[in-house]
Design a protein around this motif. Structure first.
Motif: not given
Length: 777
Positions: A101-105, A87-89, A162-170
């Motif tokens: 939105f980055s850093g979701l835990e 999913f994307t945020v 896991t957050e996709d490093a190449a696509n922050p917010g994914t």
């Protein structure tokens, strides 16, 4: 299971908000030789904080600024394939742009599917919560470590986020433990509708403060076999129907309506959220003396909303006793007040839903199931009987109150006056066209004043006229205060025309006169009937009001003066706002008044009727006792102050809506500061001169048969109609800003305009639009 459901009925967390952009530059290298200046580029879109709008965000200002998007192609929650989800945020960056939105835990996944019921018991379609079906609880966490602490304190497996490093917010969720994830239904049908929603935790504002509202994704309904979006066949209650009474969370798109106040959970915001837990997995016997209700959604909602009635009947027990405080604001049998989305409610009959309201029915023994006490072992035979006259729509008289509103119509056509033989009096002649049961009323029909309690054979429980004068400012002077008693029985009928002749004082027989009727009728088989007859559809305790619009007549033949409530530009509320929750004012006002509109209400509830039947303010003590609020009393029936007082619990009863010993408002279904629940959207309360938009400048108090009364200021009286504005400090504040309060009431109604608008007008620092805002955070 019972302990879990008690948890479901508890309130949740609260906090505040913020927004920022973030990012980092690389380290500086050594300075190189100066080059030839290049052509200037196009400036980027800078935000208020000077940062680039292209960066990610790690905080948001409001819950509605956080957007989580799902695609069916990225979800595996059915069959033998390994669980996966992506999913994307996004949040709001500078310039109000949507940025990743980055850093979701940590999140929680709620997954349900809807399948056909192949048994003879229950609804035709059933919800299955995947995690519950796998004995894992109602949801599954995803976090950075793949394990977390459950509500009971134990450590449980979680999916790894896991957050996709190449696509922050994914974000990608995977299951790294033995077996498949508990939200995967191995034996599920990939052609069934699946619903996925995600709850996000630990989102904060720029100051590090938790966002107060639950952060929930818009539920996604789809068919796994095809990936197509789908529409639930079970959702017969829309979120809009709930919002009519419970209010709407602001900030969300119109296509994503969310419910503002569900006190039990503060706040799962959509009907689609509720069934994730309240589904057949938690079905229970409502006769369980400890629980007392069935937590499956259909049965539970019926029991909750019938709670006040069930308490009066003495049939609530166990945890269900908490529902005694819930009083449904419209007719309980008006099913479409909630069921506004399709016909499932009247075409799919099964015991579980019915017994949610009809709690005294025992289907095993048949006790309470019709006069014949028919036992029902399952639901296979329900639709054999509950069609036609026994269908829910007919048996519950759905829509009949609105249909029967025209059974008695009184249309006033003229008022004339001539000098009377009695000095100081005028002879008034009033004419009206009257119909009954759709036809011109027959000569000789008795319209005598009947009180159904003392004369049970009467046709009309009450039939007084609403009559009085209106001055040039729109102020009402009702004749009820002058003991000029008129009712439908005061005249004669001929050819469908009612004629009333009455001498009235010269002072009243002048200028504009308004007139209407508040008559009520009992109904049998779709027609007006005597209130003492058997088998009444509507008896004297819930009669139908007549249709009689307020009419205005000027005795000099000039232009009429209109009540303020008739002038749309001078009133900040509408009947439609009231009726969205109450259905109709005719029902709310009970058997005494057949009234549908504010101008009918104004006959009693106006600024010149200086007396109140509810002068004190009570709260409910910790031990359940009545506690009278000291030094707080009211002595007027003005419609504004009465409405504010009642809906804010500032009343002399401990039922319906009231305050408890902590000051909490009990029984009001929406946010108490949501002015738009009653007032027009974007209403302007103050006029250019600082007074009220309506033009009302004074309210009479303390009037009796021997005392003409005194006058107080209207803004202060409106404000102090809520408990927070009823103490001595508040009164001192009112007085310092020019208000005339009851202790200093004046005999002259020409009062100075209060200066409240200086601070509290719309747009001001402490404007009503700000201090009473109900924006989500």
């Amino acid at each position: 299971m019972k302990n879990y459901n008690r948890t479901l009925l508890a309130a949740a967390f609260a906090a505040v908000l913020g927004v920022t952009g973030c990012g980092s530059d690389g380290s500086d290298g050594a300075d190189g030789a100066a080059g030839t200046p290049g052509t200037p580029g196009i400036p980027g879109a800078d935000g208020a904080d000077g940062t680039s709008a292209g960066l990610t965000v790690t905080t948001v200002n409001n819950a509605y600024d956080y957007t989580l998007q799902l695609d069916p192609a990225d979800i595996v929650v059915m069959g033998s394939e390994p669980f996966s989800i992506k999913f994307t945020v996004s949040g709001k960056g500078t310039g109000n742009a949507d940025v990743p939105f980055s850093g979701l835990e940590r999140v929680a996944l709620y997954v349900t599917s809807q399948s056909e019921n192949t048994t003879d018991t229950g609804a035709p379609m059933l919800w299955t919560n995947h995690a519950l079906a796998n004995d894992f609880g109602s949801s599954m966490y995803c976090n950075l470590t793949g394990s977390t602490t459950a509500r009971d304190g134990s450590v449980v497996n979680a999916c790894t986020l896991t957050e996709d490093a190449a696509n922050p917010g994914t974000y990608i969720g995977t299951w790294t433990h033995e077996g498949n994830a508990p939200v995967v239904l191995a034996d599920g049908n990939v052609n069934d509708l699946v619903r996925v929603m995600i709850r996000t935790y630990d989102v904060v504002d720029a100051d590090g403060t938790d966002i107060s509202d639950k952060i929930l994704s818009t539920p996604l309904d789809f068919i796994p076999a095809t990936g197509e979006l789908a529409v639930s066949a079970k959702d017969s209650v829309s979120n809009a129907a709930c919002i009519n009474c419970h209010g709407e969370l602001t900030g969300y798109d119109d296509s994503d309506k969310r419910i503002s106040k569900i006190a039990a959970h503060h706040n799962y915001q959509k009907v689609e959220n509720c069934v994730a837990c309240h589904n057949p997995a938690y079905a229970a016997d409502q006769n369980d003396p400890e629980l007392g209700f069935n937590p499956n959604f259909n049965a539970m909602i019926h029991t909750i909303h019938a709670g006040g009635h069930l308490a009066e009947w003495g049939v609530l027990q166990g945890d269900a006793e908490e529902f005694a405080e819930v009083h449904f604001p419209t007719e309980l049998n008006e099913c479409t007040a909630c069921h506004d989305n399709g016909n499932q409610w009247k075409e799919n009959i099964y015991r579980e839903a019915c017994v949610g309201c009809h709690v005294t029915v025992n289907f095993e023994t048949g006790v309470g199931h019709s006069d014949y006490e028919i036992p029902q072992a399952d639901d296979s035979q329900c639709m054999n009987c509950h069609v036609g006259g026994l269908s829910p729509a007919t048996a519950h008289k759905v829509g009949k109150r609105a249909e029967y509103a025209d059974l008695l119509t009184v249309d006033f056509t003229s008022i004339t006056a001539v000098p009377s033989a009695t000095a100081g009096m005028q002879t008034l002649t009033i004419k009206a066209n009257v119909t009954m049961n759709g036809a011109v009323i027959a000569d000789g029909t008795s319209l005598a004043t009947y009180n159904a309690t003392s004369n049970p054979t009467g046709m009309l429980p009450a039939n007084s006229l609403l009559i009085g004068n209106v001055d040039a400012t729109g102020k009402v002077n009702s004749w009820r205060d002058l003991s000029i008693s008129l009712n439908l029985a005061s005249g004669t009928l001929s050819g469908g025309v009612l004629t009333i002749v009455r001498d009235v004082p010269d002072a009243q027989a002048t200028g504009t006169i308004y007139i209407g009727s508040e008559a009520n009728v009992c109904v049998k088989a779709g027609k007006v009937a005597g209130c003492g007859e058997d088998d009444l559809e509507y008896a004297n305790d819930t009669p139908i009001g007549n249709t009689s619009a307020i009419k205005y007549f000027d005795l000099a033949g000039g232009s009429v003066n209109l009540m303020r409530t008739t002038d749309a530009d001078r009133i900040t509320v509408t009947e439609a706002k009231c009726n969205s929750c109450h259905g109709t004012l005719d029902y709310i006002k009970g058997y005494r008044h057949g009234t549908y509109t504010f101008d009918q209400c104004q006959n009693c509830h106006n600024e010149t009727n200086g007396a109140s039947g509810h002068d004190a303010s009570w709260t409910k003590g910790e031990d359940g006792s009545t506690v009278i609020t000291p030094n707080v009393s009211y002595d007027n029936k003005d419609l504004v102050t009465v409405s504010h007082r009642f809906h804010s619990g500032n009343w002399n009863t401990i039922e319906g809506i009231y305050r408890d010993h902590t000051g909490e408002l009990i029984g009001y279904p929406s946010n108490e500061t949501d002015c738009a629940a009653c007032h027009k959207d974007g209403a302007t309360f103050f006029a250019d001169d600082g007074g009220l938009t309506s033009g009302k400048r004074a309210i009479k108090v303390a009037a009796t048969s021997t005392n003409p009364g005194y006058y107080i200021s209207p803004v202060a009286e409106s404000c102090r109609s809520c408990h927070a504005h009823s103490n001595g400090a508040a009164l001192a504040h009112f007085k310092s800003n020019g208000a005339i309060v009851e202790s200093d009431a004046m005999t002259d109604s020409d009062l100075p305009v209060e200066s409240c608008a200086t601070c509290h007008a719309e747009g001001k620092t402490y404007g009503l639009d700000k201090v009473h805002a109900t924006t989500s955070h």
